[in-house]
Design an enzyme around this catalytic site. Structure first.
Site, PDB file in Angstrom:
ATOM      1  N   CYS A  89       0.848  -1.209   0.000  1.00  0.00           N
ATOM      2  CA  CYS A  89       0.000   0.000   0.000  1.00  0.00           C
ATOM      3  C   CYS A  89       0.878   1.253   0.000  1.00  0.00           C
ATOM      4  CB  CYS A  89      -0.906  -0.001   1.228  1.00  0.00           C
ATOM      5  SG  CYS A  89      -1.805   1.555   1.394  1.00  0.00           S
TER       6      CYS A  89
ATOM      7  N   VAL B 141      -5.971   1.077   5.204  1.00  0.00           N
ATOM      8  CA  VAL B 141      -4.649   1.280   5.789  1.00  0.00           C
ATOM      9  C   VAL B 141      -4.000   2.469   5.083  1.00  0.00           C
ATOM     10  CG1 VAL B 141      -4.281  -1.096   6.512  1.00  0.00           C
ATOM     11  CG2 VAL B 141      -3.615  -0.435   4.201  1.00  0.00           C
TER      12      VAL B 141
ATOM     13  N   GLU C 275      -5.873   8.025   7.792  1.00  0.00           N
ATOM     14  CA  GLU C 275      -5.567   8.879   6.631  1.00  0.00           C
ATOM     15  C   GLU C 275      -4.079   9.266   6.683  1.00  0.00           C
ATOM     16  OE1 GLU C 275      -7.291   9.965   3.779  1.00  0.00           O
ATOM     17  OE2 GLU C 275      -8.527   8.315   4.433  1.00  0.00           O
ATOM     18  N   SER C 276      -3.335   8.793   5.681  1.00  0.00           N
ATOM     19  CA  SER C 276      -1.880   8.950   5.709  1.00  0.00           C
ATOM     20  C   SER C 276      -1.419  10.400   5.896  1.00  0.00           C
ATOM     21  CB  SER C 276      -1.255   8.357   4.436  1.00  0.00           C
ATOM     22  OG  SER C 276      -1.762   8.992   3.277  1.00  0.00           O
TER      23      SER C 276
HETATM   24  N1  LIG Z   1      -6.755   8.365   1.621  1.00  0.00           N
HETATM   25  C1  LIG Z   1      -6.258   7.174   2.277  1.00  0.00           C
HETATM   26  C2  LIG Z   1      -6.169   6.063   1.279  1.00  0.00           C
HETATM   27  C3  LIG Z   1      -5.826   4.714   1.930  1.00  0.00           C
HETATM   28  C4  LIG Z   1      -6.153   3.554   1.013  1.00  0.00           C
HETATM   29  O1  LIG Z   1      -6.877   3.707   0.013  1.00  0.00           O
HETATM   30  N2  LIG Z   1      -5.659   2.382   1.370  1.00  0.00           N
HETATM   31  C5  LIG Z   1      -6.019   1.194   0.635  1.00  0.00           C
HETATM   32  C6  LIG Z   1      -4.806   0.317   0.407  1.00  0.00           C
HETATM   33  S1  LIG Z   1      -3.589   1.042  -0.659  1.00  0.00           S
HETATM   34  C7  LIG Z   1      -6.982   0.368   1.460  1.00  0.00           C
HETATM   35  O2  LIG Z   1      -6.814   0.220   2.648  1.00  0.00           O
HETATM   36  N3  LIG Z   1      -7.974  -0.211   0.797  1.00  0.00           N
HETATM   37  C8  LIG Z   1      -8.862  -1.141   1.452  1.00  0.00           C
HETATM   38  C9  LIG Z   1     -10.252  -0.974   1.038  1.00  0.00           C
HETATM   39  O3  LIG Z   1     -10.579   0.089   0.437  1.00  0.00           O
HETATM   40  O4  LIG Z   1     -11.018  -1.898   1.309  1.00  0.00           O
HETATM   41  C10 LIG Z   1      -4.913   7.487   2.942  1.00  0.00           C
HETATM   42  O5  LIG Z   1      -4.234   8.422   2.474  1.00  0.00           O
HETATM   43  O6  LIG Z   1      -4.552   6.843   3.934  1.00  0.00           O
END
Ligand SMILES: N[C@@H](CCC(=O)N[C@@H](CS)C(=O)NCC(=O)O)C(=O)O
Length: 224
Positions: free
Chosen positions: A12, A52, A64-65
């Site tokens: 990720c 994550v 949120e990162s």
């Molecule tokens: N805006 C979020 C995006 C986080 C994100 O999209 N993570 C993905 C993995 S790269 C995730 O956890 N996806 C799981 C899902 O949507 O079920 C951030 O910046 O933390």
């Protein structure tokens, strides 16, 4: 047990941003791998977005990162990865916003058109326009390098690095090249590779190619 607990998965890029900041700041952390969709049920009890990364610190959950990394900067201010000048801090936030609102969306669209080669030119062009914009309006105007804000890395470098690390894999899969005029961008990408956090979290191009093709194939199958 460490003061900070990180929830992540290895491929990720958003979680990689936070891993990079934790590593560069030397913050001890415990890391828990989250696999979707099988871990969704228990993970949603920890992080309401179910995405994550998220961290637990002082009995709080932060997700949120972009928010996590600024929180880490507030709580563990040394070494500093945000400038003290308000205008310079605003620039950092503008360019973080650009990455999330424009660049990462354009690159995600490439994943969506992988199985539709007749859409490639248009989507590749969108990504190239973003790269030109980042080089011309961002990197070049903010400093002479090697990092976004000059001699030392900042939150902006950790924000972009996981996404730019994947560009060579996209180049190989889609058959394009970073425009020659983006040499400030390419020298920044090279500078990032010397950082400890890059060495500990980055994948080789071949691994990205494999992961991206798996991901794109999965997306296409899901769409039917
Ligand atoms: N805006 C979020 C995006 C986080 C994100 O999209 N993570 C993905 C993995 S790269 C995730 O956890 N996806 C799981 C899902 O949507 O079920 C951030 O910046 O933390």
């Amino acid at each position: 047990m460490s003061e900070v607990e990180l929830y992540y998965y290895k491929t990720c890029p958003f979680a990689q941003r936070t891993r990079m900041v934790l590593i560069e700041k030397g913050i001890p952390f415990d890391a828990t791998l989250v696999n979707m969709p099988e871990d969704r049920e228990w993970y949603l009890k920890i992080s309401p977005y179910g995405k994550v990364p998220c961290i637990r610190h002082n009995d709080h959950t932060i997700y949120e990162s972009t928010v996590i990394n600024q929180y880490l900067e507030d709580v563990f201010p040394e070494p500093a990865y945000l400038p003290s000048d308000p205008y310079a801090r605003a620039q950092v936030r503008i360019w973080m916003h650009y990455c999330d609102e424009y660049y990462s969306k354009a690159s995600f669209d490439l994943n969506l058109v992988y199985t539709k080669p007749d859409h490639w030119d248009e989507k590749i062009n969108d990504v190239l326009e973003c790269l030109r914009f980042i080089d011309r309006e961002g990197l070049r105007k903010l400093s002479d390098g090697p990092f976004w804000l000059g001699d030392q890395p900042s939150l902006l470098d950790f924000h972009y690095s996981p996404f730019m690390e994947r560009v060579p894999a996209y180049e190989e899969i889609f058959g394009f090249a970073i425009p020659e005029e983006c040499d400030r961008l390419t020298s920044w990408m090279a500078a990032m590779q010397d950082l400890k956090s890059y060495k500990e979290t980055a994948f080789e191009k071949a691994a990205h190619v494999e992961q991206l093709i798996d991901f794109m194939t999965m997306l296409a199958a899901r769409r039917g």
